[in-house]
Design a protein around this motif. Structure first.
Motif, PDB file in Angstrom:
ATOM      1  N   THR A 358       0.970  -1.135  -0.024  1.00 31.98           N
ATOM      2  CA  THR A 358       0.085  -0.086   0.004  1.00 31.98           C
ATOM      3  C   THR A 358       0.922   1.206   0.032  1.00 31.98           C
ATOM      4  O   THR A 358       1.883   1.094   0.446  1.00 31.98           O
ATOM      5  N   ARG A 359       0.324   2.375  -0.496  1.00 29.24           N
ATOM      6  CA  ARG A 359       1.075   3.586  -0.519  1.00 29.24           C
ATOM      7  C   ARG A 359       1.575   4.110   1.034  1.00 29.24           C
ATOM      8  O   ARG A 359       2.815   4.311   1.038  1.00 29.24           O
ATOM      9  N   ALA A 360       0.613   4.005   1.892  1.00 28.19           N
ATOM     10  CA  ALA A 360       0.867   4.397   3.208  1.00 28.19           C
ATOM     11  C   ALA A 360       2.170   3.387   3.933  1.00 28.19           C
ATOM     12  O   ALA A 360       3.127   4.043   4.537  1.00 28.19           O
ATOM     13  N   LEU A 361       2.069   2.164   3.466  1.00 29.25           N
ATOM     14  CA  LEU A 361       3.171   1.443   3.970  1.00 29.25           C
ATOM     15  C   LEU A 361       4.350   1.333   3.298  1.00 29.25           C
ATOM     16  O   LEU A 361       5.679   1.446   3.678  1.00 29.25           O
ATOM     17  N   ILE A 362       4.357   1.774   1.920  1.00 30.96           N
ATOM     18  CA  ILE A 362       5.416   2.089   1.217  1.00 30.96           C
ATOM     19  C   ILE A 362       6.338   3.173   1.835  1.00 30.96           C
ATOM     20  O   ILE A 362       7.590   3.200   2.178  1.00 30.96           O
ATOM     21  N   MET A 363       5.306   4.171   2.049  1.00 29.32           N
ATOM     22  CA  MET A 363       6.284   5.530   2.871  1.00 29.32           C
ATOM     23  C   MET A 363       6.796   5.342   3.839  1.00 29.32           C
ATOM     24  O   MET A 363       7.920   5.701   4.387  1.00 29.32           O
ATOM     25  N   GLN A 364       6.142   4.659   4.939  1.00 29.76           N
ATOM     26  CA  GLN A 364       6.721   4.294   5.998  1.00 29.76           C
ATOM     27  C   GLN A 364       7.675   3.445   6.124  1.00 29.76           C
ATOM     28  O   GLN A 364       8.634   3.613   6.927  1.00 29.76           O
ATOM     29  N   THR A 365       7.726   2.473   5.218  1.00 34.05           N
ATOM     30  CA  THR A 365       8.919   1.497   5.014  1.00 34.05           C
ATOM     31  C   THR A 365      10.157   2.309   4.693  1.00 34.05           C
ATOM     32  O   THR A 365      11.326   2.106   5.145  1.00 34.05           O
ATOM     33  N   LEU A 366      10.051   2.968   3.629  1.00 38.31           N
ATOM     34  CA  LEU A 366      11.158   3.878   3.162  1.00 38.31           C
ATOM     35  C   LEU A 366      11.817   4.925   4.105  1.00 38.31           C
ATOM     36  O   LEU A 366      12.977   4.985   4.221  1.00 38.31           O
ATOM     37  N   PHE A 367      10.819   5.713   4.991  1.00 39.30           N
ATOM     38  CA  PHE A 367      11.331   6.353   5.819  1.00 39.30           C
ATOM     39  C   PHE A 367      12.078   5.821   7.069  1.00 39.30           C
ATOM     40  O   PHE A 367      13.199   6.016   7.241  1.00 39.30           O
ATOM     41  N   VAL A 368      11.656   4.476   7.475  1.00 37.09           N
ATOM     42  CA  VAL A 368      12.440   3.688   8.354  1.00 37.09           C
ATOM     43  C   VAL A 368      13.688   3.236   7.706  1.00 37.09           C
ATOM     44  O   VAL A 368      14.798   3.128   8.596  1.00 37.09           O
ATOM     45  N   PHE A 369      13.584   2.715   6.533  1.00 38.02           N
ATOM     46  CA  PHE A 369      14.709   2.154   5.854  1.00 38.02           C
ATOM     47  C   PHE A 369      15.930   3.258   5.835  1.00 38.02           C
ATOM     48  O   PHE A 369      17.294   3.165   6.213  1.00 38.02           O
ATOM     49  N   PHE A 370      15.524   4.548   5.312  1.00 39.66           N
ATOM     50  CA  PHE A 370      16.450   5.454   5.502  1.00 39.66           C
ATOM     51  C   PHE A 370      17.229   6.040   6.749  1.00 39.66           C
ATOM     52  O   PHE A 370      18.161   6.336   6.843  1.00 39.66           O
ATOM     53  N   CYS A 371      16.224   5.859   7.830  1.00 39.54           N
ATOM     54  CA  CYS A 371      16.745   6.168   9.208  1.00 39.54           C
ATOM     55  C   CYS A 371      17.631   5.167   9.777  1.00 39.54           C
ATOM     56  O   CYS A 371      18.715   5.494  10.171  1.00 39.54           O
ATOM     57  N   TRP A 372      17.499   3.796   9.156  1.00 36.62           N
ATOM     58  CA  TRP A 372      18.549   2.719   9.452  1.00 36.62           C
ATOM     59  C   TRP A 372      19.852   2.942   8.604  1.00 36.62           C
ATOM     60  O   TRP A 372      20.980   2.974   9.188  1.00 36.62           O
ATOM     61  N   PHE A 373      19.852   3.488   7.487  1.00 36.89           N
ATOM     62  CA  PHE A 373      20.834   3.610   6.573  1.00 36.89           C
ATOM     63  C   PHE A 373      21.573   4.914   7.366  1.00 36.89           C
ATOM     64  O   PHE A 373      22.630   4.706   7.423  1.00 36.89           O
ATOM     65  N   ALA A 374      20.947   5.974   7.608  1.00 40.63           N
ATOM     66  CA  ALA A 374      21.458   7.129   8.284  1.00 40.63           C
ATOM     67  C   ALA A 374      22.407   6.659   9.512  1.00 40.63           C
ATOM     68  O   ALA A 374      23.495   7.218   9.668  1.00 40.63           O
ATOM     69  N   SER A 375      21.510   6.180  10.443  1.00 45.49           N
ATOM     70  CA  SER A 375      22.236   5.771  11.486  1.00 45.49           C
ATOM     71  C   SER A 375      23.553   4.765  11.498  1.00 45.49           C
ATOM     72  O   SER A 375      24.502   5.044  12.003  1.00 45.49           O
ATOM     73  N   SER A 376      23.461   3.837  10.444  1.00 45.09           N
ATOM     74  CA  SER A 376      24.750   3.190  10.317  1.00 45.09           C
ATOM     75  C   SER A 376      25.694   4.030   9.543  1.00 45.09           C
ATOM     76  O   SER A 376      26.935   3.802   9.908  1.00 45.09           O
ATOM     77  N   VAL A 377      25.449   4.696   8.643  1.00 39.60           N
ATOM     78  CA  VAL A 377      26.392   5.646   8.137  1.00 39.60           C
ATOM     79  C   VAL A 377      27.171   6.488   9.136  1.00 39.60           C
ATOM     80  O   VAL A 377      28.551   6.476   9.066  1.00 39.60           O
ATOM     81  N   VAL A 378      26.501   7.338   9.911  1.00 39.69           N
ATOM     82  CA  VAL A 378      26.880   7.841  10.952  1.00 39.69           C
ATOM     83  C   VAL A 378      27.580   7.399  11.942  1.00 39.69           C
ATOM     84  O   VAL A 378      28.813   7.738  12.444  1.00 39.69           O
ATOM     85  N   TYR A 379      27.064   6.294  12.557  1.00 40.81           N
ATOM     86  CA  TYR A 379      27.692   5.455  13.513  1.00 40.81           C
ATOM     87  C   TYR A 379      29.006   5.030  13.124  1.00 40.81           C
ATOM     88  O   TYR A 379      29.891   5.118  13.681  1.00 40.81           O
ATOM     89  N   TYR A 380      29.199   4.278  12.042  1.00 39.63           N
ATOM     90  CA  TYR A 380      30.459   3.566  11.685  1.00 39.63           C
ATOM     91  C   TYR A 380      31.366   4.484  11.037  1.00 39.63           C
ATOM     92  O   TYR A 380      32.504   4.611  11.093  1.00 39.63           O
TER      93      TYR A 380
END
Length: 569
Positions: A358-380
């Motif tokens: 669904t559109r809502a689930l897509i947006m929610q998933t992409l936002f969460v994925f980017f947060c994980w990506f950002a956290s890993s990039v900054v942390y490491y």
């Protein structure tokens, strides 16, 4: 289906056997810290370098030769012009403490400098592959066996790394070594959490996080005492050898055994634990989920007097809890054994594709994925870039590691009082601002005032809040997605996180253009992540969503009586 939580409740608090087993896997978590972040020293850049000068009377070009980082400048006095060549005679490296790295041994500088970032990226790429593969294997073959195999593989590949001089072989061993680390990190973490009942799991997570912090804090003094990267790599690999017999003699996850229908083995472990605590009874510890005491959350007052007979006919039926007693078989329809399911199997299993229905689930998933990506990039990125910050790189790394301890302790209380969403936004924004400020502040002012301490303090603030954000994100992700998609969502987010770890070395490589660029990039990424948290729902004091409809209810501002946590209703 057996209820392990009820069985563990009957055993009471941790005894010697449980504590020793928990300690074994805490040691695995701690060692995974230095294995994963050790690349900051083994593939670290030297303090400086320049072309080696040619031997005397060996130039044949002129009388004077000047050496720069990537060029030799031959000054021809007779012709009145300069001749520039590459570093024909190798490089000389500056090191305050005499340290070496893969960069200096394989001369990964100048036009080969990107290969150093590639080597680090391959290391995290192996961790990405291992996170997925070992996670699947641990579900098939058990937590203990996978951790045991991972420890052996880490020792073998890490030892091999300390002796190889071939870049190709080093890449191969780096990938394999990275593949094995999630066995000590992720799988052992799952093994630790599975030992606890729900009301004690937050404390178990805090213990696991402290083990990680201790591991990465020990890395800096070890690297300082062992400046030769090969000695350092060999040491951190061989230090894992004692884990081999410790893991072998530990017991398997009781939950996994029950899930696989191996209930007799699980019962034996529970009996061993009970014996070590002088608990005796005449029945079984494993309780069926239909037991009234389990359903009501009651704990019997006198364990010694309990007659536990809810375990389904183990003596007559072997390890198959679904098979009815012999005297009742005539009244039960025959079932094809090929169609039987294990206790933990499900007819409908969600995949990563279901996150984009669904559109809502897509947006929610992409936002969460980017947060994980950002956290890993900054942390490491902070760990990899520690050597490029002003000041002593060993002290920088140690302080950056140490900042994680207070952040995990503070988060324990913050998430209880303020929830997930608001702290996550605040952490990302503060971390982003601190990273940008760290990048733009000069090492000294125009009048010569040294700003080293100021830069380091602001960088530590950025690392502190980046670690805090990563910690909250773990829990928030599990709470946002409904049960039918939770496993797929967390698994996919973990893979995205490892991809962030692969990108981080190339961001740090941008310091060849200007040393401020990596920190500014980290800051921008963190700021964007903070803004993307705004549309996500708050999950504090909300019941875990089970279906897609339940997940949609989380978008409401306040929990209603229907979707509030059972503890709050």
């Amino acid at each position: 289906m057996m209820d392990v939580d009820a069985s563990l409740t009957l055993l009471g608090g941790f005894g010697l056997v449980q504590s020793l087993n928990f300690l074994v896997y805490l040691l695995c978590s701690g060692s995974s810290g230095w294995l994963l972040t050790g690349v900051s020293f083994t593939i670290g850049e030297p303090d400086g370098y320049r072309c080696s000068l040619p031997p005397i009377n060996g130039t044949g070009v002129g009388d004077t030769v000047f050496a720069e980082e990537c060029e030799l400048i031959h000054e021809d006095e007779e012709a009145g012009k300069n001749v520039t060549t590459g570093c024909l005679y190798g490089w000389d490296y500056d090191s305050i403490h005499g340290e070496t790295s893969s960069v200096t041994d394989l001369e990964l500088v100048c036009d080969r400098a990107i290969l150093a970032g590639t080597l680090t990226s391959i290391h995290f790429g192996g961790a990405l592959a291992g996170s997925y593969v070992l996670g699947q294997l641990s579900d098939l073959f058990g937590r203990r066996l996978i951790v045991f195999g991972s420890v052996i593989a880490v020792v073998v590949t890490g030892t091999g790394l300390s002796f190889t001089w071939s870049f190709g072989l080093m890449c191969f061993l780096r990938f394999l070594n990275g593949c094995c680390i999630p066995g000590l990190l992720t799988v052992s973490y799952v093994r630790q959490i599975e030992m606890f009942t729900p009301n004690r799991r937050v404390r178990a997570q805090l213990c696991s996080e402290m083990a990680w912090v201790i591991g990465i804090c020990l890395l800096s003094p070890m690297a300082y005492l062992l400046p030769n990267w090969r000695d350092f790599q060999l040491t951190i690999s061989l230090l894992c050898i004692p884990l081999i017999p410790l893991v072998w003699f530990s017991f398997e996850s009781i939950r996994w055994l029950v899930l696989k229908g191996r209930v007799e083995e699980a019962e034996e472990i529970l009996q061993r634990i009970a014996k070590s605590k002088n608990i005796s009874h005449t029945g079984y510890f494993l309780l069926d989920q239909q037991d009234p005491d389990l359903q009501n959350g009651n704990q019997p007052s006198k364990v010694d007097a309990i007659e536990l007979e809810t375990k389904p006919a183990l003596e007559n039926e072997g390890s198959n809890p679904e098979k009815p007693p012999l005297e009742d078989q005539d009244s039960v329809p025959a079932v094809d054994d090929s169609k039987r399911q294990s206790p933990g199997s499900k007819t409908n299993k969600a995949t990563i594709l279901d996150l984009f229905k669904t559109r809502a689930l897509i947006m929610q998933t992409l936002f969460v994925f980017f947060c994980w990506f950002a956290s890993s990039v900054v942390y490491y990125g902070f760990f990899i870039n520690a050597g490029n910050l002003v000041g002593n790189k060993y002290l920088n790394f140690f302080l950056i590691s140490l900042t994680e301890a207070p952040c995990y302790i503070i988060n324990y209380f913050v998430m209880t009082r303020l929830g997930r969403r608001r702290p996550l936004i605040f952490y990302y924004l503060v971390s982003g601002v601190a990273c940008v400020v760290t990048g733009v502040i000069p090492a000294e002012t125009a009048d010569g005032t040294d700003l080293t301490v100021v830069i380091l303090v602001i960088a530590l603030i950025g690392k502190l809040f980046a670690s805090a954000a990563f910690d909250v994100l773990y829990l928030a992700t599990a709470e946002i997605f409904p049960t039918i998609l939770r496993s797929a969502a967390v698994g996919a987010a973990s893979v995205v996180s490892r991809a962030g770890g692969m990108v981080a070395p190339f961001i740090v490589y941008l310091n060849v253009i200007h040393n401020s660029i990596p920190m500014i990039v980290f800051g921008v990424v963190s700021l964007v992540a903070g803004l993307l948290v705004l549309p996500l729902p708050e999950t504090n004091n909300r019941a875990l969503p089970e279906t897609l409809d339940d997940g949609a209810k989380l978008t409401s501002k306040e929990p209603t009586e229907d979707d509030a946590s059972p503890a709050e209703v």
